[in-house]
Motif scaffolding. Sequence first.
Motif, PDB file in Angstrom:
ATOM      1  N   GLN A 209       0.834  -1.207   0.000  1.00 35.11           N
ATOM      2  CA  GLN A 209       0.000   0.000   0.000  1.00 35.11           C
ATOM      3  C   GLN A 209       0.867   1.256   0.000  1.00 35.11           C
ATOM      4  O   GLN A 209       0.578   2.217  -0.721  1.00 35.11           O
ATOM      5  CB  GLN A 209      -0.933   0.017   1.211  1.00 35.11           C
ATOM      6  N   PHE A 210       1.900   1.263   0.812  1.00 30.65           N
ATOM      7  CA  PHE A 210       2.810   2.417   0.840  1.00 30.65           C
ATOM      8  C   PHE A 210       3.445   2.645  -0.527  1.00 30.65           C
ATOM      9  O   PHE A 210       3.514   3.765  -1.018  1.00 30.65           O
ATOM     10  CB  PHE A 210       3.915   2.230   1.877  1.00 30.65           C
ATOM     11  N   ALA A 211       3.919   1.576  -1.140  1.00 32.28           N
ATOM     12  CA  ALA A 211       4.563   1.697  -2.452  1.00 32.28           C
ATOM     13  C   ALA A 211       3.574   2.242  -3.475  1.00 32.28           C
ATOM     14  O   ALA A 211       3.909   3.135  -4.271  1.00 32.28           O
ATOM     15  CB  ALA A 211       5.121   0.352  -2.900  1.00 32.28           C
ATOM     16  N   GLY A 212       2.359   1.735  -3.470  1.00 32.22           N
ATOM     17  CA  GLY A 212       1.343   2.233  -4.395  1.00 32.22           C
ATOM     18  C   GLY A 212       1.008   3.688  -4.141  1.00 32.22           C
ATOM     19  O   GLY A 212       0.867   4.485  -5.080  1.00 32.22           O
ATOM     20  N   ALA A 213       0.902   4.046  -2.873  1.00 34.42           N
ATOM     21  CA  ALA A 213       0.595   5.435  -2.523  1.00 34.42           C
ATOM     22  C   ALA A 213       1.733   6.364  -2.935  1.00 34.42           C
ATOM     23  O   ALA A 213       1.503   7.470  -3.439  1.00 34.42           O
ATOM     24  CB  ALA A 213       0.325   5.559  -1.025  1.00 34.42           C
ATOM     25  N   ILE A 214       2.952   5.920  -2.748  1.00 35.19           N
ATOM     26  CA  ILE A 214       4.111   6.741  -3.142  1.00 35.19           C
ATOM     27  C   ILE A 214       4.120   6.955  -4.648  1.00 35.19           C
ATOM     28  O   ILE A 214       4.341   8.071  -5.126  1.00 35.19           O
ATOM     29  CB  ILE A 214       5.426   6.087  -2.654  1.00 35.19           C
ATOM     30  N   ARG A 215       3.853   5.887  -5.400  1.00 35.79           N
ATOM     31  CA  ARG A 215       3.801   6.035  -6.865  1.00 35.79           C
ATOM     32  C   ARG A 215       2.701   7.019  -7.263  1.00 35.79           C
ATOM     33  O   ARG A 215       2.906   7.868  -8.127  1.00 35.79           O
ATOM     34  CB  ARG A 215       3.571   4.674  -7.529  1.00 35.79           C
ATOM     35  N   ALA A 216       1.539   6.893  -6.645  1.00 28.54           N
ATOM     36  CA  ALA A 216       0.430   7.783  -6.981  1.00 28.54           C
ATOM     37  C   ALA A 216       0.747   9.228  -6.617  1.00 28.54           C
ATOM     38  O   ALA A 216       0.465  10.153  -7.387  1.00 28.54           O
ATOM     39  CB  ALA A 216      -0.842   7.329  -6.258  1.00 28.54           C
ATOM     40  N   ILE A 217       1.352   9.431  -5.467  1.00 24.27           N
ATOM     41  CA  ILE A 217       1.694  10.794  -5.031  1.00 24.27           C
ATOM     42  C   ILE A 217       2.749  11.390  -5.954  1.00 24.27           C
ATOM     43  O   ILE A 217       2.651  12.559  -6.337  1.00 24.27           O
ATOM     44  CB  ILE A 217       2.165  10.793  -3.557  1.00 24.27           C
TER      45      ILE A 217
END
Length: 117
Positions: free
Chosen positions: A72-80
């Motif tokens: 989830q963190f990795a996905g959120a970082i990519r999205a941000i």
Amino acid sequence: MALRETLDLLGQVVASMSARLDSQGEQIEAMAKAVEKTRSAAKRTEQQTDPTAYARFIGAEVETTLDGVLDQFAGAIRAIRSDHETTAARLEELEQAEEAALERLRQELDAARRWRR
């Protein structure tokens, strides 16, 4: 007319940025919930009375829980990052449009002053 279009563009950019910020807020809330789940699991782990008996089980559970959180963190970082890049590009476009509009306005004011003379 060009000033109106610039203002419309500004409004669209602000609305887009607002929607992206709302989306990022939701992602942050999801991350906070995942972190809270991890903390809760860690607390339960501390409360175990026989660490030797539960060590393997706890390790597997924590790893399983953390894998999802880290994904989830990795996905959120990519999205941000993507949103940041898009926002920066839009902001650059907006700044250029604003500069062009101001330059046109200056030219029109100069022309009006010359015409008055």
